[in-house]
Design a protein around this motif. Structure first.
Motif, PDB file in Angstrom:
ATOM      1  N   ILE A  65      -6.739   5.061  -6.833  1.00  0.00           N
ATOM      2  CA  ILE A  65      -6.532   5.853  -5.622  1.00  0.00           C
ATOM      3  C   ILE A  65      -7.268   7.187  -5.682  1.00  0.00           C
ATOM      4  O   ILE A  65      -7.041   8.009  -6.566  1.00  0.00           O
ATOM      5  N   LYS A 103       0.029  16.062  -9.430  1.00  0.00           N
ATOM      6  CA  LYS A 103      -0.091  16.959  -8.269  1.00  0.00           C
ATOM      7  C   LYS A 103       0.404  16.212  -7.033  1.00  0.00           C
ATOM      8  O   LYS A 103      -0.320  15.415  -6.449  1.00  0.00           O
ATOM      9  N   MET A 145     -13.973   2.488  -0.234  1.00  0.00           N
ATOM     10  CA  MET A 145     -13.574   1.211  -0.827  1.00  0.00           C
ATOM     11  C   MET A 145     -14.255   1.025  -2.172  1.00  0.00           C
ATOM     12  O   MET A 145     -13.641   0.572  -3.137  1.00  0.00           O
ATOM     13  N   THR A 187     -11.954  11.348  -0.565  1.00  0.00           N
ATOM     14  CA  THR A 187     -13.271  11.958  -0.403  1.00  0.00           C
ATOM     15  C   THR A 187     -13.152  13.458  -0.631  1.00  0.00           C
ATOM     16  O   THR A 187     -12.405  14.133   0.077  1.00  0.00           O
ATOM     17  N   ALA A 188     -13.893  13.992  -1.589  1.00  0.00           N
ATOM     18  CA  ALA A 188     -13.919  15.446  -1.787  1.00  0.00           C
ATOM     19  C   ALA A 188     -15.162  16.014  -1.113  1.00  0.00           C
ATOM     20  O   ALA A 188     -15.163  17.141  -0.619  1.00  0.00           O
ATOM     21  N   ASN A 189     -16.211  15.228  -1.095  1.00  0.00           N
ATOM     22  CA  ASN A 189     -17.487  15.724  -0.600  1.00  0.00           C
ATOM     23  C   ASN A 189     -18.311  14.557  -0.058  1.00  0.00           C
ATOM     24  O   ASN A 189     -18.307  13.480  -0.652  1.00  0.00           O
ATOM     25  N   ASP A 210     -17.985   6.713   5.114  1.00  0.00           N
ATOM     26  CA  ASP A 210     -16.855   7.198   4.304  1.00  0.00           C
ATOM     27  C   ASP A 210     -15.940   6.035   3.904  1.00  0.00           C
ATOM     28  O   ASP A 210     -15.501   5.931   2.751  1.00  0.00           O
ATOM     29  N   VAL A 258     -12.467  12.052  -5.601  1.00  0.00           N
ATOM     30  CA  VAL A 258     -11.668  12.536  -6.738  1.00  0.00           C
ATOM     31  C   VAL A 258     -10.395  11.699  -6.820  1.00  0.00           C
ATOM     32  O   VAL A 258      -9.666  11.551  -5.827  1.00  0.00           O
ATOM     33  N   ARG A 294       0.839  -1.200   0.000  1.00  0.00           N
ATOM     34  CA  ARG A 294       0.000   0.000   0.000  1.00  0.00           C
ATOM     35  C   ARG A 294       0.875   1.252   0.000  1.00  0.00           C
ATOM     36  O   ARG A 294       0.576   2.233  -0.648  1.00  0.00           O
ATOM     37  N   ARG A 324     -12.096  12.555 -13.438  1.00  0.00           N
ATOM     38  CA  ARG A 324     -11.481  12.023 -12.208  1.00  0.00           C
ATOM     39  C   ARG A 324     -12.481  11.899 -11.058  1.00  0.00           C
ATOM     40  O   ARG A 324     -12.135  11.456  -9.975  1.00  0.00           O
ATOM     41  N   LYS A 325     -13.732  12.303 -11.301  1.00  0.00           N
ATOM     42  CA  LYS A 325     -14.726  12.277 -10.210  1.00  0.00           C
ATOM     43  C   LYS A 325     -15.519  10.966 -10.205  1.00  0.00           C
ATOM     44  O   LYS A 325     -16.028  10.537 -11.230  1.00  0.00           O
TER      45      LYS A 325
HETATM   46  C1  LIG Z   1      -5.305   8.021  -0.120  1.00  0.00           C
HETATM   47  C2  LIG Z   1      -5.750   6.789  -0.860  1.00  0.00           C
HETATM   48  C3  LIG Z   1      -5.459   5.535  -0.102  1.00  0.00           C
HETATM   49  C4  LIG Z   1      -5.494   4.306  -0.982  1.00  0.00           C
HETATM   50  C5  LIG Z   1      -5.311   3.057  -0.208  1.00  0.00           C
HETATM   51  C6  LIG Z   1      -6.626   2.456   0.222  1.00  0.00           C
HETATM   52  C7  LIG Z   1      -6.592   1.976   1.592  1.00  0.00           C
HETATM   53  C8  LIG Z   1      -7.661   1.946   2.424  1.00  0.00           C
HETATM   54  C9  LIG Z   1      -8.930   2.485   1.988  1.00  0.00           C
HETATM   55  C10 LIG Z   1      -9.799   2.829   3.142  1.00  0.00           C
HETATM   56  C11 LIG Z   1     -10.903   3.725   2.657  1.00  0.00           C
HETATM   57  C12 LIG Z   1     -10.666   5.089   3.166  1.00  0.00           C
HETATM   58  C13 LIG Z   1     -11.735   6.016   2.708  1.00  0.00           C
HETATM   59  C14 LIG Z   1     -11.583   7.293   3.419  1.00  0.00           C
HETATM   60  C15 LIG Z   1     -11.225   8.366   2.455  1.00  0.00           C
HETATM   61  C16 LIG Z   1     -11.008   9.655   3.161  1.00  0.00           C
HETATM   62  O1  LIG Z   1     -11.564   9.922   4.163  1.00  0.00           O
HETATM   63  S1  LIG Z   1      -9.955  10.758   2.435  1.00  0.00           S
HETATM   64  C17 LIG Z   1      -9.786  12.012   3.681  1.00  0.00           C
HETATM   65  C18 LIG Z   1     -10.669  13.200   3.474  1.00  0.00           C
HETATM   66  N1  LIG Z   1     -10.412  13.830   2.242  1.00  0.00           N
HETATM   67  C19 LIG Z   1      -9.395  14.684   2.056  1.00  0.00           C
HETATM   68  O2  LIG Z   1      -8.613  14.954   2.923  1.00  0.00           O
HETATM   69  C20 LIG Z   1      -9.262  15.281   0.681  1.00  0.00           C
HETATM   70  C21 LIG Z   1      -8.797  16.721   0.721  1.00  0.00           C
HETATM   71  N2  LIG Z   1      -8.942  17.304  -0.587  1.00  0.00           N
HETATM   72  C22 LIG Z   1      -7.979  17.190  -1.524  1.00  0.00           C
HETATM   73  O3  LIG Z   1      -6.898  16.658  -1.289  1.00  0.00           O
HETATM   74  C23 LIG Z   1      -8.293  17.714  -2.903  1.00  0.00           C
HETATM   75  O4  LIG Z   1      -9.272  18.697  -2.830  1.00  0.00           O
HETATM   76  C24 LIG Z   1      -8.772  16.588  -3.866  1.00  0.00           C
HETATM   77  C25 LIG Z   1      -7.659  15.541  -4.019  1.00  0.00           C
HETATM   78  C26 LIG Z   1     -10.057  15.908  -3.381  1.00  0.00           C
HETATM   79  C27 LIG Z   1      -9.038  17.199  -5.228  1.00  0.00           C
HETATM   80  O5  LIG Z   1      -7.946  18.006  -5.548  1.00  0.00           O
HETATM   81  P1  LIG Z   1      -7.346  17.996  -7.012  1.00  0.00           P
HETATM   82  O6  LIG Z   1      -6.803  16.696  -7.380  1.00  0.00           O
HETATM   83  O7  LIG Z   1      -6.435  19.161  -7.080  1.00  0.00           O
HETATM   84  O8  LIG Z   1      -8.630  18.204  -7.888  1.00  0.00           O
HETATM   85  P2  LIG Z   1      -9.231  19.520  -8.548  1.00  0.00           P
HETATM   86  O9  LIG Z   1      -8.442  19.782  -9.790  1.00  0.00           O
HETATM   87  O10 LIG Z   1      -9.379  20.604  -7.542  1.00  0.00           O
HETATM   88  O11 LIG Z   1     -10.696  19.002  -8.939  1.00  0.00           O
HETATM   89  C28 LIG Z   1     -10.870  17.886  -9.819  1.00  0.00           C
HETATM   90  C29 LIG Z   1     -12.352  17.768 -10.092  1.00  0.00           C
HETATM   91  O12 LIG Z   1     -13.022  17.423  -8.848  1.00  0.00           O
HETATM   92  C30 LIG Z   1     -13.980  18.444  -8.512  1.00  0.00           C
HETATM   93  N3  LIG Z   1     -13.943  18.668  -7.059  1.00  0.00           N
HETATM   94  C31 LIG Z   1     -12.881  19.005  -6.327  1.00  0.00           C
HETATM   95  N4  LIG Z   1     -13.246  19.145  -5.041  1.00  0.00           N
HETATM   96  C32 LIG Z   1     -14.572  18.904  -4.984  1.00  0.00           C
HETATM   97  C33 LIG Z   1     -15.531  18.909  -3.933  1.00  0.00           C
HETATM   98  N5  LIG Z   1     -15.185  19.191  -2.683  1.00  0.00           N
HETATM   99  N6  LIG Z   1     -16.810  18.612  -4.210  1.00  0.00           N
HETATM  100  C34 LIG Z   1     -17.189  18.303  -5.490  1.00  0.00           C
HETATM  101  N7  LIG Z   1     -16.309  18.265  -6.543  1.00  0.00           N
HETATM  102  C35 LIG Z   1     -15.028  18.581  -6.285  1.00  0.00           C
HETATM  103  C36 LIG Z   1     -13.511  19.685  -9.247  1.00  0.00           C
HETATM  104  O13 LIG Z   1     -14.579  20.545  -9.475  1.00  0.00           O
HETATM  105  C37 LIG Z   1     -12.960  19.085 -10.531  1.00  0.00           C
HETATM  106  O14 LIG Z   1     -14.045  18.781 -11.374  1.00  0.00           O
HETATM  107  P3  LIG Z   1     -13.954  19.063 -12.944  1.00  0.00           P
HETATM  108  O15 LIG Z   1     -12.869  18.167 -13.454  1.00  0.00           O
HETATM  109  O16 LIG Z   1     -13.618  20.514 -13.093  1.00  0.00           O
HETATM  110  O17 LIG Z   1     -15.307  18.702 -13.473  1.00  0.00           O
END
Ligand SMILES: CCCCCC/C=C\CCCCCCCC(=O)SCCNC(=O)CCNC(=O)[C@H](O)C(C)(C)COP(=O)(O)OP(=O)(O)OC[C@H]1O[C@@H](n2cnc3c(N)ncnc32)[C@H](O)[C@@H]1OP(=O)(O)O
Length: 238
Positions: A160, A223, A152, A163-165, A147, A217, A73, A192-193
């Motif tokens: 990979i 990046k 998953m 969560t964005a939202n 979440d 996302v 991982r 990418r969404k």
């Molecule tokens: C880390 C992976 C691990 C893999 C291994 C798996 C192991 C175990 C799995 C267990 C499961 C775990 C599940 C839990 C997941 C989480 O809780 S993650 C923690 C919480 N989230 C964060 O901390 C994320 C913080 N945010 C960011 O890092 C960034 O904002 C982003 C990565 C989400 C996006 O950034 P970026 O890559 O720069 O994208 P953008 O260019 O800004 O946008 C791309 C498109 O997405 C749309 N978008 C962006 N943000 C949002 C939003 N909040 N809501 C809706 N849409 C969003 C954006 O508009 C872009 O869309 P278009 O392409 O323009 O249409």
């Protein structure tokens, strides 16, 4: 319910988290926590057996779950981090949050994934240390499992992603120590969404506890994520 909680509390602490600087036997590192343990109640075991039966023809697959990061991982996510050395140090101490509480008192769960239908199901027994309102699960604990299950579902379909939202409607409180089923599906992919949604229901499916929709996302390898930019995370580990 109280008797059941007391029984769960007695089974606490089978595995404690690592202390800094200690090394761990591979027995501890490789424990698959998504298998039945003595804290699982009858409902949890029944559902687990039902899903194992469904997995026999290969349509569903049980997802193993570990407390500590397997080396593979770390390799998977390295590409997104400019400082691989720092990442390795931090990840070697990290624990998966829902697996970080003692056996039976926190998050007991097992997930199953259906690759054809892009669905993930989580059977979840929330233990006594997850209390919010008296006798019921904390909303944050419910959100954590939602979440994780949505995550998953998204990651297994799209790679990979983070969560964005996340939008949750809490419809009914979930009794502590009861078993619920989280049913997730991938709704659509746009660039990418990844749009995923789920509901949380009682075992007999009659009670709808919560519903959620979420956008994940996919991380863009161009990046890089600078761990040092996140001061709190970094300094906490010093
Ligand atoms: C880390 C992976 C691990 C893999 C291994 C798996 C192991 C175990 C799995 C267990 C499961 C775990 C599940 C839990 C997941 C989480 O809780 S993650 C923690 C919480 N989230 C964060 O901390 C994320 C913080 N945010 C960011 O890092 C960034 O904002 C982003 C990565 C989400 C996006 O950034 P970026 O890559 O720069 O994208 P953008 O260019 O800004 O946008 C791309 C498109 O997405 C749309 N978008 C962006 N943000 C949002 C939003 N909040 N809501 C809706 N849409 C969003 C954006 O508009 C872009 O869309 P278009 O392409 O323009 O249409």
């Amino acid at each position: 319910m109280l008797r059941r909680c007391a029984r769960l509390l007695r089974t606490t602490g089978a595995l404690c988290g690592p202390k800094r600087g200690r090394s761990f036997s591979s027995e501890v590192l490789h424990v698959d926590h998504s298998l039945p343990n003595p804290s699982w109640n009858e409902d949890m075991r029944l559902l687990f057996d039902q899903f194992m039966k469904k997995s026999e023809d290969g349509s569903w697959k049980r997802l193993p779950s570990y407390k500590y990061n397997p080396t593979e991982r770390i390799e998977d996510v390295k590409i997104f981090f400019p400082d691989a050395k720092l990442l390795k140090e931090q990840m070697s101490q990290a624990q998966l949050f829902p697996r970080s509480l003692g056996e039976g008192v926190g998050f007991e769960y097992a997930m199953f994934h259906n690759h054809v239908e892009d669905r993930t199901v989580c059977i979840f027994q929330g233990g006594p240390h997850l209390q919010g309102a008296p006798g019921f699960l904390h909303g944050g604990a419910i959100a954590t499992m939602i979440d994780s299950t949505l995550g998953m579902c998204a990651i297994l379909t799209g790679g990979i992603a983070m969560t964005a939202n996340l939008n949750i409607n809490f419809r009914r409180p979930i009794p502590l120590c009861s078993v619920v089923v989280i049913n997730c599906q991938l709704d659509r992919v746009e660039g990418r969404k990844l749009f995923v949604s789920c509901n949380v229901r009682s075992m007999d499916e009659k009670t709808l506890y919560s519903e959620a929709t979420s956008t994940f996302v996919k991380l863009d390898p161009k990046k890089k994520i600078d761990i040092r930019a996140s001061g709190a995370f970094y300094t906490n580990l010093q």
